[in-house]
Scaffold this motif. Structure first.
Motif: not given
Length: 227
Positions: A64-67, A85-88, A108-109
């Motif tokens: 799996y992958a997501g944002t 907050e942008v999570d990848l 965590y960006y």
């Protein structure tokens, strides 16, 4: 969880290209709002409401992958800092009998907050056995100083237990502990949270034994949906 299947056209094109494993892939989106965005027991929204949304991809192999993006407020007496907050993330999960597992990486960006040195990544492992859950996260790449909180080498542990209640209510208990790789243990803290959920709504009570005003008991109402 509701999911949105990849379109028949897209799946057919991928299969024709030799990527038949993607034909059973799923993409889902989520949206939520909370009266106070708490992360590991500490507010990220200045004890104010926050909205969030995300997109996830998964397939039958367990990959799996997501944002995910959420609004934050790190304002204090000296600065007015609002942003996102942008999570990848990406990982692999599955089950073996009654045991569930999930291993992956998350970054965590924090763009446009004035705290560029706050960005960091983690390797994580989460497991479950019945209603019991546990997990550990290890910071591997951080823009913060290594001897400061949220620098490389930090560890976060958590354990949880869930109960099914009458009338489709659910109750969850969680305890987490942050062990920072710093010269002293003054920054380390634990937190406890109780979640009562029904449908798309969750009522939470959370308390962290952390200084700087974060040791208050927080009462939070959240709503979230996926499609």
């Amino acid at each position: 969880m509701k999911t949105l299947k990849l379109s028949v056209i897209a799946a057919s094109l991928l299969a024709a290209s030799g990527f038949s494993q993607f034909a059973s892939a799923e993409v889902s989106a989520n949206f939520g709002a909370t009266s106070n965005y708490l992360w590991r027991g500490v507010t990220q929204s200045g004890n104010a409401p926050s909205v969030s949304g995300g997109l996830d991809y998964s397939n039958e192999s367990g990959v799996y992958a997501g944002t995910w993006v959420g609004s934050i407020d790190w304002s204090d007496e000296t600065s007015d800092t609002k942003g996102a907050e942008v999570d990848l993330y990406m990982g692999y999960g599955g089950e073996s009998g009654d045991f569930g597992y999930d291993v992956g990486y998350i970054y965590y960006y924090y763009p446009a907050t004035g705290y560029e040195d706050s960005n960091f990544g983690e390797l994580y492992f989460n497991g479950s056995f019945g209603a019991f859950g546990f997990g550990v996260a290890y910071t591997i790449n951080s823009e913060a100083d290594n001897d400061a909180p949220f620098g490389t080498g930090d560890l976060y542990y958590n354990v949880s237990y869930g109960f099914d209640l009458p009338n489709e209510f659910g109750l969850g208990l969680t305890y987490g502990y942050y062990d920072f790789d710093t010269p002293t243990s003054e920054s380390d803290y634990g937190h406890f949270q109780i979640d009562l959920a029904k449908g798309d709504f969750t009522f939470s009570v959370s308390k962290a034994d952390k200084e700087s005003g974060s040791d208050d008991t927080n009462f939070v109402v959240s709503w979230g949906t996926s499609f």
